[in-house]
Design a protein around this motif. Sequence first.
Motif, mmCIF file in Angstrom:
data_model
loop_
_atom_site.group_PDB
_atom_site.id
_atom_site.type_symbol
_atom_site.label_atom_id
_atom_site.label_comp_id
_atom_site.label_asym_id
_atom_site.label_seq_id
_atom_site.Cartn_x
_atom_site.Cartn_y
_atom_site.Cartn_z
ATOM 1 N N GLU A 11 57.390 10.801 11.011
ATOM 2 C CA GLU A 11 57.087 9.655 11.871
ATOM 3 C C GLU A 11 57.139 10.095 13.329
ATOM 4 O OE1 GLU A 11 59.039 5.368 13.062
ATOM 5 O OE2 GLU A 11 59.183 6.049 10.984
ATOM 6 N N VAL A 12 58.145 10.908 13.652
ATOM 7 C CA VAL A 12 58.269 11.515 14.975
ATOM 8 C C VAL A 12 58.589 12.984 14.761
ATOM 9 C CG1 VAL A 12 59.504 11.530 17.174
ATOM 10 C CG2 VAL A 12 59.140 9.359 15.972
ATOM 11 N N LYS A 13 57.783 13.839 15.369
ATOM 12 C CA LYS A 13 58.022 15.274 15.235
ATOM 13 C C LYS A 13 59.108 15.717 16.206
ATOM 14 C CE LYS A 13 53.266 16.257 13.810
ATOM 15 N NZ LYS A 13 52.018 16.987 14.129
ATOM 16 N N PRO A 14 59.843 16.772 15.864
ATOM 17 C CA PRO A 14 60.896 17.243 16.770
ATOM 18 C C PRO A 14 60.308 17.814 18.050
ATOM 19 C CG PRO A 14 60.595 18.787 14.962
ATOM 20 C CD PRO A 14 59.758 17.591 14.625
ATOM 21 N N GLY A 15 61.132 17.908 19.085
ATOM 22 C CA GLY A 15 60.697 18.518 20.340
ATOM 23 C C GLY A 15 60.037 17.518 21.264
ATOM 24 N N PHE A 16 58.901 17.884 21.832
ATOM 25 C CA PHE A 16 58.222 17.058 22.839
ATOM 26 C C PHE A 16 57.869 15.679 22.293
ATOM 27 C CE2 PHE A 16 54.333 15.472 24.821
ATOM 28 C CZ PHE A 16 54.733 15.421 26.148
ATOM 29 N N ASP A 17 57.417 15.621 21.043
ATOM 30 C CA ASP A 17 57.039 14.331 20.471
ATOM 31 C C ASP A 17 58.244 13.385 20.407
ATOM 32 O OD1 ASP A 17 55.042 12.631 19.350
ATOM 33 O OD2 ASP A 17 55.952 12.925 17.386
ATOM 34 N N ALA A 18 59.417 13.932 20.092
ATOM 35 C CA ALA A 18 60.629 13.121 20.038
ATOM 36 C C ALA A 18 61.018 12.626 21.429
ATOM 37 C CB ALA A 18 61.777 13.927 19.426
ATOM 38 N N ILE A 19 60.872 13.491 22.449
ATOM 39 C CA ILE A 19 61.165 13.081 23.831
ATOM 40 C C ILE A 19 60.226 11.963 24.258
ATOM 41 C CG2 ILE A 19 61.163 13.836 26.241
ATOM 42 C CD1 ILE A 19 61.982 16.619 25.207
ATOM 43 N N ARG A 20 58.931 12.149 23.960
ATOM 44 C CA ARG A 20 57.947 11.112 24.304
ATOM 45 C C ARG A 20 58.294 9.786 23.645
ATOM 46 N NH1 ARG A 20 55.068 8.442 21.531
ATOM 47 N NH2 ARG A 20 55.473 9.745 19.704
ATOM 48 N N TYR A 21 58.656 9.845 22.372
ATOM 49 C CA TYR A 21 58.994 8.630 21.632
ATOM 50 C C TYR A 21 60.220 7.932 22.233
ATOM 51 C CZ TYR A 21 61.255 5.816 18.045
ATOM 52 O OH TYR A 21 61.903 4.806 17.378
ATOM 53 N N LEU A 22 61.267 8.693 22.507
ATOM 54 C CA LEU A 22 62.490 8.099 23.035
ATOM 55 C C LEU A 22 62.247 7.423 24.385
ATOM 56 C CD1 LEU A 22 65.004 10.936 22.084
ATOM 57 C CD2 LEU A 22 64.937 8.617 21.115
ATOM 58 N N LEU A 23 61.456 8.077 25.232
ATOM 59 C CA LEU A 23 61.191 7.521 26.557
ATOM 60 C C LEU A 23 60.310 6.276 26.465
ATOM 61 C CD1 LEU A 23 60.599 10.773 28.645
ATOM 62 C CD2 LEU A 23 62.588 9.262 28.731
ATOM 63 N N SER A 24 59.197 6.359 25.738
ATOM 64 C CA SER A 24 58.249 5.248 25.684
ATOM 65 C C SER A 24 58.834 4.054 24.934
ATOM 66 C CB SER A 24 56.930 5.687 25.035
ATOM 67 O OG SER A 24 57.139 6.105 23.699
ATOM 68 N N PHE A 25 59.467 4.309 23.789
ATOM 69 C CA PHE A 25 60.025 3.194 23.021
ATOM 70 C C PHE A 25 61.213 2.571 23.750
ATOM 71 C CE2 PHE A 25 62.457 1.126 19.649
ATOM 72 C CZ PHE A 25 61.444 0.422 18.999
ATOM 73 N N GLY A 26 62.001 3.423 24.431
ATOM 74 C CA GLY A 26 63.131 2.894 25.193
ATOM 75 C C GLY A 26 62.683 2.002 26.327
ATOM 76 N N LEU A 27 61.637 2.432 27.061
ATOM 77 C CA LEU A 27 61.118 1.625 28.162
ATOM 78 C C LEU A 27 60.551 0.302 27.652
ATOM 79 C CD1 LEU A 27 60.332 1.229 31.121
ATOM 80 C CD2 LEU A 27 58.239 2.530 30.673
ATOM 81 N N LEU A 28 59.786 0.352 26.563
ATOM 82 C CA LEU A 28 59.218 -0.866 26.011
ATOM 83 C C LEU A 28 60.307 -1.812 25.504
ATOM 84 C CD1 LEU A 28 56.170 0.655 24.095
ATOM 85 C CD2 LEU A 28 56.090 -0.774 26.145
ATOM 86 N N THR A 29 61.382 -1.253 24.977
ATOM 87 C CA THR A 29 62.505 -2.078 24.516
ATOM 88 C C THR A 29 63.147 -2.816 25.687
ATOM 89 O OG1 THR A 29 62.936 -0.604 22.649
ATOM 90 C CG2 THR A 29 64.738 -2.044 23.336
ATOM 91 N N LEU A 30 63.314 -2.115 26.817
ATOM 92 C CA LEU A 30 63.863 -2.768 28.013
ATOM 93 C C LEU A 30 62.962 -3.898 28.485
ATOM 94 C CD1 LEU A 30 65.132 0.329 30.045
ATOM 95 C CD2 LEU A 30 66.535 -1.403 28.900
#
Length: 304
Positions: A11-30
């Motif tokens: 669903e989320v690949k390790p490395g850059f994809d995981a960083i992208r996911y954490l940042l984008s999903f975190g911002l949208l959650t806020l």
Amino acid sequence: MNKTERTSFFEVKPGFDAIRYLLSFGLLTLLARRARKRPAAMFVEISSTVDRHILSEGLFEKGVIEALHYVISRSGTTKLMIDIGANIGNHSVALAPLFQRVAAVEPHPVLFRVLEANMLRNRLPHVSCHNFGLGKTGGTVTLEESPDEHSISRVAERSMLPPETFGLSEQQFGNKYSIQLESAQDFVKQYADQLSETFIKIDVEGMEQEIIEALEPLLRQYRPLVGFELFTKAQPNLINIARSIPGYELYAIRVHDTGRSKIWRSLKLLFKGRENTLERVDPDKLDEVYPLVLMVPVASKLER
């Protein structure tokens, strides 16, 4: 299942994809947490500029909405609002509590469904939604829009706004829908008994002049409060047409968020904010664009 078949699916690949996911999903959650605290709940699509403003700030054109609250309250035009070019319902949702009744008109076949959903979600049973456009005459026409920006659409056969007005080319209006136009005069005339206490908002991407001309006999007779979007260069005669209708004074909601570049506007926003002002229209000193020019009845409290 043999050894050559896949057994894991990221669903989320390790490395850059995981960083992208954490940042984008975190911002949208806020942003979602902020949205849940607001009185208006809107269905939005993040790819559209209007929708991103709503997601970020709760409403699009909050300064314009605030100015309209002031003008509507002062003028006493609170029986009916006719929202011509309602889009997903930003102005209808924001202003509906001021009125006994709201008629929201939106011809876009997709956005109309979102408009209906936003009225239901905000529990506004006194808002009726109408899935057609308005013009001088009825008929079947083509509504065209940018696939990347549903807030930018125009009637190909009737709009006075060239693609360059939106910073686009003709080819970038790639989505096309066949829609129905109805007579603006016939539609508005059905509310004749309320028109003297009505606010009519017209935001139809280049058909404002056509609709004002169609409604002119009703405006002369009943003098409702009217607001219309104006791109001055593309619609040079519209101000003169509005000024020729007796019983009105012209005001404009001016946006002071101007500048030659996004960097300049961002710096200006940082230090001065984004200010809108309500001013009398000077026909000799017109801005290039107004979110709304207001035709205010002379007898209203705003003019006293």
